[in-house]
Enzyme design. Structure first.
Site, PDB file in Angstrom:
ATOM      1  CG  ASP A   3      -1.093   0.191   8.040  1.00  0.00           C
ATOM      2  OD1 ASP A   3      -1.799   1.122   8.479  1.00  0.00           O
ATOM      3  OD2 ASP A   3       0.089   0.347   7.684  1.00  0.00           O
TER       4      ASP A   3
ATOM      5  CE  LYS B 144       0.910   1.281   4.469  1.00  0.00           C
ATOM      6  NZ  LYS B 144       1.604   2.541   4.855  1.00  0.00           N
TER       7      LYS B 144
END
Length: 299
Positions: free
Chosen positions: A138, A13
């Site tokens: 996350d 990401k």
């Protein structure tokens, strides 16, 4: 005949926005606003039933498997669903560690999804997100895939947005071993030199409208300053990236040490990556924004 194993792609990401606030919750964690999107740099994870739980990495990790987030995720799934998580898990590692790209978190999310597949658990079961949040901030993002805004500690899903699929990205980080930045160290330095986050709402409004020009105009990360204090070469890379042709926005990924640049074309991203690698001696990779989280294929 049932499959002997499954393969799961676990994407990295980038943070289009990261805003760390000075205030903390009752457990001592900073309040964090995070907007993330997946990219097509991936780890590949093989999961197969076994006599006991084991996790191995290629290349081999320099820490015990019990410290691996995939191992922790499997143990947590076993506790929550009262089953023995007896799986052999092999992680083919391509996402650099201590790079701000979410490698350990995406590996954990992929492991959770793989176990859901074997145990026939609905991934939308609220207990799944609770397991993910218990592993790391996350991890919940990686259960889904589209660009998303998370609040709380950066782990509470608030909104998801239309994907920016195919948008070109260049990734560059210092190459020297030990140059990565640990998130805990970045937050420690942030506490010494706190700064206010950029306004969040302009980014969210741009994402809701799918206005790419405004999205990339509002890229921000106030934790990046701490990463640069720890590893000044990150600042050198960031300044260099912002000077390159066809760069729409550039900033530090998460707590570092990678810097990303959103580019006008894939050719521009590839040229930046090649120049960074061949002329500057940095680790570099061209990538694209992706639309999906863990993808499972049956072996």
């Amino acid at each position: 005949m049932p499959a002997k194993f499954i393969l799961i792609t676990a994407p990295a990401k980038i943070n289009l926005y990261l805003g760390v606030h000075n205030e903390r919750d009752e457990a001592g964690y900073h309040r964090v606003d995070s907007v993330m999107t997946a990219i097509d740099l991936v780890d590949t994870i093989a999961v197969a039933p076994a006599d006991e739980l084991s996790v191995h990495m290629v290349p081999e990790a320099d820490f015990p498997m019990e410290a691996n987030t995939a191992y922790k995720a499997a143990v947590a799934m076993g506790k929550v669903f009262d089953r023995e998580p007896n799986f052999a898990i092999l992680i083919d590692k391509h996402i650099p560690v201590r790079a701000g790209l979410g490698g350990p978190s995406t590996d954990a999310a992929a492991t959770i999804m793989g176990i859901c597949h074997y145990w026939k658990i609905d991934p939308m079961d609220p207990r799944i997100e609770a397991v993910a949040r218990g592993i790391g901030a996350d991890v919940p993002f990686f259960l889904y895939g589209p660009p998303a805004y998370l609040s709380g500690r950066g782990d509470a899903m608030q909104e998801m947005y239309r994907p920016l699929t195919g948008t070109a990205v260049a990734l560059v980080k210092p190459l020297v071993d030990g140059s990565g930045v640990a998130a805990a160290e970045a937050y420690r330095v942030f506490d010494e030199y706190p700064s206010e986050p950029a306004p969040l709402e302009p980014m969210l409004e741009a994402l809701r409208a799918h206005d790419e020009e405004r999205i990339f105009a509002n890229v921000a990360n106030n934790l990046g300053e701490a990463a640069i204090r720890i590893s000044p070469e990150i600042g050198t890379i960031l300044a260099w990236m912002r000077e390159q042709p066809d760069v729409r926005a550039a900033d530090v990924c998460g707590s570092g040490s990678t810097v990303f640049a959103v580019c006008n074309t894939q050719m521009a991203a590839e040229k930046i990556a090649l120049t960074a690698l061949n002329e500057q001696g940095w680790w570099a990779q061209a990538a694209k924004m992706e639309k999906s989280g863990p993808y499972i294929s049956v072996g």
